[in-house]
Motif scaffolding. Sequence first.
Motif, mmCIF file in Angstrom:
data_model
loop_
_atom_site.group_PDB
_atom_site.id
_atom_site.type_symbol
_atom_site.label_atom_id
_atom_site.label_comp_id
_atom_site.label_asym_id
_atom_site.label_seq_id
_atom_site.Cartn_x
_atom_site.Cartn_y
_atom_site.Cartn_z
ATOM 1 N N MET A 305 0.225 70.522 100.225
ATOM 2 C CA MET A 305 -0.835 70.197 102.052
ATOM 3 C C MET A 305 1.233 69.874 102.175
ATOM 4 S SD MET A 305 -3.236 70.796 101.801
ATOM 5 C CE MET A 305 -4.557 70.144 103.319
ATOM 6 N N GLY A 306 1.649 69.760 101.604
ATOM 7 C CA GLY A 306 3.273 69.310 102.486
ATOM 8 C C GLY A 306 3.623 70.815 102.853
ATOM 9 N N ALA A 307 3.948 71.266 102.071
ATOM 10 C CA ALA A 307 4.623 72.023 102.526
ATOM 11 C C ALA A 307 4.481 73.946 101.819
ATOM 12 C CB ALA A 307 5.709 72.138 101.758
ATOM 13 N N SER A 308 4.799 74.539 101.901
ATOM 14 C CA SER A 308 4.710 75.938 100.819
ATOM 15 C C SER A 308 5.164 75.772 100.181
ATOM 16 C CB SER A 308 4.635 77.283 101.942
ATOM 17 O OG SER A 308 5.602 77.353 101.957
ATOM 18 N N PRO A 309 5.140 76.853 98.860
ATOM 19 C CA PRO A 309 6.650 76.956 97.981
ATOM 20 C C PRO A 309 7.277 77.294 99.012
ATOM 21 C CG PRO A 309 4.446 78.014 97.339
ATOM 22 C CD PRO A 309 4.651 77.697 98.825
ATOM 23 N N GLY A 310 7.669 78.611 99.540
ATOM 24 C CA GLY A 310 9.147 79.096 100.036
ATOM 25 C C GLY A 310 9.595 77.544 100.926
ATOM 26 N N ALA A 311 8.561 76.781 101.400
ATOM 27 C CA ALA A 311 9.552 75.837 102.948
ATOM 28 C C ALA A 311 10.639 74.716 101.813
ATOM 29 C CB ALA A 311 8.372 75.617 103.325
ATOM 30 N N ALA A 312 9.319 74.463 100.449
ATOM 31 C CA ALA A 312 9.798 73.446 99.711
ATOM 32 C C ALA A 312 10.904 73.943 99.101
ATOM 33 C CB ALA A 312 8.727 73.012 98.530
ATOM 34 N N VAL A 313 11.508 74.748 98.180
ATOM 35 C CA VAL A 313 12.315 75.292 98.240
ATOM 36 C C VAL A 313 13.785 75.778 99.229
ATOM 37 C CG1 VAL A 313 14.336 78.014 97.203
ATOM 38 C CG2 VAL A 313 11.676 76.991 96.347
ATOM 39 N N ALA A 314 13.460 76.368 100.199
ATOM 40 C CA ALA A 314 14.211 76.001 101.621
ATOM 41 C C ALA A 314 14.594 74.759 101.946
ATOM 42 C CB ALA A 314 13.986 76.281 102.383
ATOM 43 N N LEU A 315 13.839 73.411 101.431
ATOM 44 C CA LEU A 315 14.043 72.348 102.142
ATOM 45 C C LEU A 315 14.940 71.903 100.592
ATOM 46 C CD1 LEU A 315 10.818 70.795 103.392
ATOM 47 C CD2 LEU A 315 13.195 70.823 104.571
ATOM 48 N N THR A 316 14.898 72.314 99.233
ATOM 49 C CA THR A 316 15.338 71.723 98.605
ATOM 50 C C THR A 316 16.901 71.979 98.848
ATOM 51 O OG1 THR A 316 13.519 71.222 97.205
ATOM 52 C CG2 THR A 316 15.213 71.178 95.980
ATOM 53 N N ARG A 317 17.193 73.586 98.521
ATOM 54 C CA ARG A 317 18.054 73.764 98.807
ATOM 55 C C ARG A 317 19.302 73.403 100.110
ATOM 56 N NH1 ARG A 317 16.175 79.612 97.547
ATOM 57 N NH2 ARG A 317 17.550 79.801 94.896
ATOM 58 N N MET A 318 18.405 72.798 101.689
ATOM 59 C CA MET A 318 19.043 72.521 102.502
ATOM 60 C C MET A 318 19.561 71.070 102.001
ATOM 61 S SD MET A 318 18.161 72.431 106.157
ATOM 62 C CE MET A 318 17.131 70.936 105.931
ATOM 63 N N ASN A 319 18.483 69.824 101.374
ATOM 64 C CA ASN A 319 18.969 68.656 101.262
ATOM 65 C C ASN A 319 19.820 68.745 99.449
ATOM 66 O OD1 ASN A 319 17.161 68.381 102.361
ATOM 67 N ND2 ASN A 319 15.558 68.047 101.069
ATOM 68 N N ALA A 320 20.781 69.431 99.022
ATOM 69 C CA ALA A 320 21.282 69.806 98.289
ATOM 70 C C ALA A 320 22.776 69.668 99.220
ATOM 71 C CB ALA A 320 21.069 71.189 97.497
ATOM 72 N N GLN A 321 22.388 70.716 100.595
ATOM 73 C CA GLN A 321 23.995 70.309 101.143
ATOM 74 C C GLN A 321 24.310 69.105 101.971
ATOM 75 O OE1 GLN A 321 25.816 72.645 100.307
ATOM 76 N NE2 GLN A 321 23.823 73.895 99.334
ATOM 77 N N ILE A 322 23.690 68.219 101.457
ATOM 78 C CA ILE A 322 23.556 66.607 103.083
ATOM 79 C C ILE A 322 24.778 66.081 102.379
ATOM 80 C CG2 ILE A 322 22.545 64.681 102.889
ATOM 81 C CD1 ILE A 322 19.814 65.589 103.966
ATOM 82 N N ASP A 323 25.661 65.169 102.061
ATOM 83 C CA ASP A 323 26.596 64.727 102.257
ATOM 84 C C ASP A 323 27.098 63.582 103.989
ATOM 85 O OD1 ASP A 323 29.463 63.304 101.541
ATOM 86 O OD2 ASP A 323 30.172 65.618 100.670
ATOM 87 N N VAL A 324 27.006 62.449 102.836
ATOM 88 C CA VAL A 324 26.942 61.551 104.441
ATOM 89 C C VAL A 324 27.565 60.445 104.041
ATOM 90 C CG1 VAL A 324 24.877 62.209 105.589
ATOM 91 C CG2 VAL A 324 25.106 59.753 103.540
#
Length: 553
Positions: A305-324
């Motif tokens: 319900m939270g996200a589609s498979p494609g969106a979940a993977v895209a979010l995961t890849r994007m989150n992997a680039q976070i550096d604060v």
Amino acid sequence: MDSNKPIAFGPFRLDPASGLLLKNGAPVPLTPKAFGVLHYLAARADRLVSKQELLEAIWPKVFVGDAVLKVTIGEIRRALGDDPKKPIYIATAHRRGYRFTATTGLPTVARSAEVGTPAVKYARSGSVNLAYQVVGSGPIDLVFVMGWVSHLEYFWREPSFAAFLTRLASMARLIVFDKRGTGLSDPVPVSQLPTLEERLDDVRAVMDAAGSDRAVLMGVSEGGPLCTLFAATYPERTEALIMIGSYARRLVDHDYPWGKTKEAHEAFCDTLLRDWGGPVGLDERAPSQIDNRAFRDWWATYLRMGASPGAAVALTRMNAQIDVRDVLPAIRVPTLVVHRTGDRCLKVEEGRYLASHIPGATFVELPGEDHLPFVGDQDDILRAIAQFLALARTRPDSDRVLTTVLSVNAAGQTEDLTLLQRVFAREVSVHRGRVASIPGNRLVAMFDGPGRAVRCGRSVASALASRTSLSVRGGVHIGECAPAATCAPVIDLSAALADAASSGDVLVSRTVVDLVHGSGLQFEERQTVADTARVRSIPTFAVVYPQDLLHED
């Protein structure tokens, strides 16, 4: 709750029927009013009780001042042996009230008001509708940011999650929301998932819609970096910062050995595409529930319900680039970092790193392997939160904020420089910045997001490329700024970047690159420049991306 039911905490027992406070079975002297205040607070454990509420409950229809309440609290503390500077039982919320912070014999659900599934409302952020809920009516606001994917209504369908949120709502007015592209908020194309910068706009939009001028920001996992960036950028709207099971960087680096390797991260993305729809990732996020069929079914449904498979993977890849990492020293609000020692998803060293790099942060390390804060012993986490909220003093408002600075310089004819100033002022306004100064051929502007500053610089260069003889160069850096001279180091470094750029180029620092992943901006590494303020050389990156993105905000 039965008002005559005894309440046990530590070696003590409150017996309302007899009006006695017992310690290891022996009576402890306490006046009736002091007993009444203690019982009232203990029966509302972990909820901030205002001074006015206490006065009206214990001294109804009798006018007494705060001094009487202060004396009574002092009597209770002496009876309990409670140190007001390091309280175990009663914490003071400065000028607001008191909170009973010890664990009582009352079960968690009994101590939490049952709220059902709260009504869903919508806030507008640009063209996107964001689903949010408001629960409780405490004296402070708390914005809860769940990591990865979320679904507001499914939060409340798992009893442990509902109990966790309900307890938070007993401490504060709780605001929860689904990030764009997830849950009940508007879906967005997988190629246009939100950047950290856009998520900041979304948090502000939800706070505005909920009528919150200032709030505690609480981020779980990936929600932590978002809350960190918000607190650094908008300290005037941040009461305090809480991060639970969070991180500064997702992937491994030479000085950050705890992150995942790229290979492990891609393997997890493959698993998401293959197994989405089932309880993926549960072995790391809630190992204690791996054999709980009901929880497994809820988790699988929650993810679907939270996200589609494609969106979940895209979010995961994007989150992997976070550096604060470079943002952490800029935090100027009270901060609590909570992490479990055996967290299988994010190592405890990552929580320690956060706390050690944020000035004055409090670090609480708790036992357990579960990553999700509502799984396992949530009472320990909630108690740490309650004590932090009760004891955190609002620091004097700081005028230091995380700011992105764009410097543009040019050489050419005087009439062309006049045109440059007009174009610069126009583009800065379009990209929601503010012109800081226009000293001759050096143009400076401030932005609250790095993506907008970079786009503005490229737009200025593009607009003038074929219209003048000017050689236009730009530089973008992000750092702590305050009015006038105290922003000089950030301005100087952005100017050094502009000086090093080729004609028509915009050079940016590594910090900028780390904060704009997912924005469509692309970079090529170039030479290093000197950061004179910190006596070091830093790598630079030139901005390269399609022409049709230049004016996209």
